[in-house]
Design a protein around this motif. Structure first.
Motif, PDB file in Angstrom:
ATOM      1  N   PRO A  71       0.838  -1.209   0.000  1.00 42.79           N
ATOM      2  CA  PRO A  71       0.000   0.000   0.000  1.00 42.79           C
ATOM      3  C   PRO A  71       0.869   1.254   0.000  1.00 42.79           C
ATOM      4  CG  PRO A  71       0.030  -0.970   2.174  1.00 42.79           C
ATOM      5  CD  PRO A  71       0.800  -1.911   1.289  1.00 42.79           C
ATOM      6  N   VAL A  72       0.456   2.204  -0.792  1.00 41.73           N
ATOM      7  CA  VAL A  72       1.167   3.484  -0.861  1.00 41.73           C
ATOM      8  C   VAL A  72       0.463   4.455   0.073  1.00 41.73           C
ATOM      9  CG1 VAL A  72       1.932   5.353  -2.363  1.00 41.73           C
ATOM     10  CG2 VAL A  72       1.826   3.006  -3.230  1.00 41.73           C
ATOM     11  N   PRO A  73       1.165   5.064   0.996  1.00 47.33           N
ATOM     12  CA  PRO A  73       0.512   6.020   1.901  1.00 47.33           C
ATOM     13  C   PRO A  73      -0.148   7.157   1.133  1.00 47.33           C
ATOM     14  CG  PRO A  73       2.702   5.450   2.682  1.00 47.33           C
ATOM     15  CD  PRO A  73       2.595   4.873   1.317  1.00 47.33           C
ATOM     16  N   ALA A  74      -1.213   7.710   1.710  1.00 48.08           N
ATOM     17  CA  ALA A  74      -1.957   8.794   1.065  1.00 48.08           C
ATOM     18  C   ALA A  74      -1.046  10.000   0.865  1.00 48.08           C
ATOM     19  CB  ALA A  74      -3.171   9.174   1.909  1.00 48.08           C
ATOM     20  N   GLN A  75      -1.076  10.514  -0.349  1.00 51.21           N
ATOM     21  CA  GLN A  75      -0.253  11.661  -0.714  1.00 51.21           C
ATOM     22  C   GLN A  75      -1.168  12.850  -1.004  1.00 51.21           C
ATOM     23  OE1 GLN A  75       3.159  11.409  -0.606  1.00 51.21           O
ATOM     24  NE2 GLN A  75       2.711   9.343   0.158  1.00 51.21           N
ATOM     25  N   GLU A  76      -0.852  13.978  -0.413  1.00 54.32           N
ATOM     26  CA  GLU A  76      -1.631  15.193  -0.615  1.00 54.32           C
ATOM     27  C   GLU A  76      -0.934  16.088  -1.621  1.00 54.32           C
ATOM     28  OE1 GLU A  76      -3.693  18.782   2.034  1.00 54.32           O
ATOM     29  OE2 GLU A  76      -2.546  17.167   2.976  1.00 54.32           O
ATOM     30  N   GLY A  77      -1.683  16.561  -2.587  1.00 55.68           N
ATOM     31  CA  GLY A  77      -1.106  17.395  -3.630  1.00 55.68           C
ATOM     32  C   GLY A  77      -2.166  18.300  -4.244  1.00 55.68           C
ATOM     33  N   ILE A  78      -1.701  19.150  -5.161  1.00 59.35           N
ATOM     34  CA  ILE A  78      -2.566  20.101  -5.857  1.00 59.35           C
ATOM     35  C   ILE A  78      -2.644  19.684  -7.324  1.00 59.35           C
ATOM     36  CG2 ILE A  78      -2.926  22.513  -6.473  1.00 59.35           C
ATOM     37  CD1 ILE A  78      -1.382  23.299  -4.014  1.00 59.35           C
ATOM     38  N   THR A  84      -6.935  20.939  -4.114  1.00 60.52           N
ATOM     39  CA  THR A  84      -6.163  20.142  -3.163  1.00 60.52           C
ATOM     40  C   THR A  84      -6.857  18.802  -2.947  1.00 60.52           C
ATOM     41  OG1 THR A  84      -5.417  22.154  -2.069  1.00 60.52           O
ATOM     42  CG2 THR A  84      -5.175  20.078  -0.869  1.00 60.52           C
ATOM     43  N   VAL A  85      -6.141  17.714  -3.203  1.00 60.48           N
ATOM     44  CA  VAL A  85      -6.694  16.372  -3.050  1.00 60.48           C
ATOM     45  C   VAL A  85      -5.715  15.516  -2.258  1.00 60.48           C
ATOM     46  CG1 VAL A  85      -8.064  16.462  -5.164  1.00 60.48           C
ATOM     47  CG2 VAL A  85      -5.704  15.644  -5.258  1.00 60.48           C
ATOM     48  N   ARG A  86      -6.234  14.409  -1.791  1.00 63.08           N
ATOM     49  CA  ARG A  86      -5.420  13.425  -1.037  1.00 63.08           C
ATOM     50  C   ARG A  86      -5.700  12.067  -1.652  1.00 63.08           C
ATOM     51  NH1 ARG A  86      -2.971  13.839   3.900  1.00 63.08           N
ATOM     52  NH2 ARG A  86      -2.605  11.890   5.033  1.00 63.08           N
ATOM     53  N   VAL A  87      -4.648  11.464  -2.218  1.00 58.97           N
ATOM     54  CA  VAL A  87      -4.793  10.240  -3.013  1.00 58.97           C
ATOM     55  C   VAL A  87      -3.904   9.162  -2.412  1.00 58.97           C
ATOM     56  CG1 VAL A  87      -4.645   9.226  -5.318  1.00 58.97           C
ATOM     57  CG2 VAL A  87      -5.204  11.651  -5.060  1.00 58.97           C
ATOM     58  N   ASP A  88      -4.453   7.972  -2.302  1.00 57.54           N
ATOM     59  CA  ASP A  88      -3.646   6.815  -1.916  1.00 57.54           C
ATOM     60  C   ASP A  88      -3.816   5.725  -2.968  1.00 57.54           C
ATOM     61  OD1 ASP A  88      -6.236   6.243  -1.422  1.00 57.54           O
ATOM     62  OD2 ASP A  88      -5.919   5.378   0.559  1.00 57.54           O
TER      63      ASP A  88
END
Length: 374
Positions: A71-78, A84-88
């Protein structure tokens, strides 16, 4: 002597057993063995099964070839559209070259994890919000290529990459909900308008058929009354034909025809004769009924008038008759007397006027000689 020999044999056998146990290795089916002899890699990999190494000289390292789910930890980006979103995500990979996985990288699992996180951040910055929500297949393929490029040199093959969840801010969720609600409402209004259009066409066709067959309208009215009466309610339904409204409206449009006067219930024609045959069925209401529904008999017209008076409907024909009457003269008009003319015209054959055109005098005028009695 024999005892010392037996003791030596036992010691040798024990040493051989210890050596054999320390040199024996078992490689499982889903593993591959990499042997280092004095720190140098042996070319041949050890296949699954029983194998031996030289204790103290060789070192065997086992590498798992099964698919690893990371699992890839949730990454926050623009995103590219400044959201602004948070994707894992999750990465599926496996080792295809055990020697490279051991030599080329210190810890291939940690390396793949870090590469997946950086690639995910890069994908977020290059994509729009709509792509993250609806076009994930394309993003998954791009993310897989970005991770697989450096992983090939590590003896690792990326099998699959999937974006699991995209978390949005609460304000963005509310905005998207309002947008979706507005779109659904627009579609609902379009559907309702289309339904109204189709219904209006069908109603127009039904009206054409009913206009050709007047009895159909009466049957439809009775059917409506039956439907309303079937339910348990206290509503009083009074059927009112539409034709009555039509002839009342026509009575206002077409006033009473000139050339006839009403006197004592009879119609007075222009020549002064009374037409008693039409007195019974004449009048503004009767004319309105006859104009709305031509061809009715006198009895039917009287029945229609009676129905209108019973149900308390105003008769526009009578109102039109009242408006057509002249207004009553007021008291000021009665006081005004006609102004007499100065002198009426004298006929040409009056004997008091002489032929020479001189002004004559009337008998008994001021120039007349007085009689003997005066």
């Amino acid at each position: 002597m024999v005892a010392a020999l037996l003791t030596a044999v036992v010691v040798i056998l024990c040493l051989a057993a210890v050596y054999g146990l320390s040199a024996a290795r078992v490689v499982k089916q889903y593993e591959r063995g990499v042997v280092f002899r004095f720190g140098r890699l042996r070319e041949a990999e050890r296949l699954p099964g029983f194998t031996t190494v030289i204790p103290g000289v060789d070192k065997l390292r086992k590498v798992n070839l099964q698919i690893v789910t990371m699992p890839v930890p949730a990454q926050e980006g623009i995103t590219r559209d400044n959201v602004t979103v948070r994707v894992d995500a999750v990465v599926y990979f496996k080792v295809v070259n055990a020697a490279d996985a051991v030599i080329a990288v210190e810890d291939y699992q940690f390396a793949v994890s870090q590469m997946a996180q950086t690639s995910l951040r890069s994908i977020i910055g290059k994509s729009d919000l709509d792509d993250l929500l609806s076009n994930r297949e394309k993003l998954n393929q791009g993310l897989e290529l970005m991770i697989d490029s450096p992983a090939i040199g590590w003896g690792v093959q990326i099998d699959r990459v999937e974006i699991k969840d995209v978390s949005l801010p609460e304000t963005m969720k509310r905005s998207m909900a309002r947008q979706a609600e507005a779109a659904r409402e627009r579609r609902a209004r379009v559907i309702n308008a289309d339904a109204e259009l189709q219904a209006s066409k069908k109603l127009a066709q039904a009206a054409e058929v009913m206009s050709e067959h007047p009895a159909a309208l009466q049957l439809r009215l009775l059917q409506t009354v039956a439907e309303v009466a079937s339910e348990k309610n206290s509503t009083l339904v009074l059927p009112f034909p539409v034709e009555l409204l039509r002839f009342l409206e026509r009575a206002q449009r077409y006033p009473q025809m000139p050339g006839a006067e009403r006197e004592g219930g009879a119609v007075m024609a222009e020549d002064g004769t009374a037409d008693t045959s039409a007195a019974k069925t004449s009048g503004p209401v009767a004319d309105a009924v006859e104009a709305a529904v031509p061809g009715l008999s006198a009895e039917e017209i009287e029945a229609a008038k009676l129905d209108l008076s019973n149900i308390g409907i105003p008769l526009p024909g009578l109102e039109a008759l009242e408006r057509s009457r002249p207004a009553d003269p007021g008291p000021a008009a009665e006081d005004e007397l006609p102004v007499p003319e100065d002198d009426p015209p004298v006929p040409d054959d009056d004997p008091s006027v002489p032929d020479d055109g001189s002004p004559g005098q009337r008998p008994g005028g001021p120039d007349t000689e007085p009689g003997p009695g005066k």
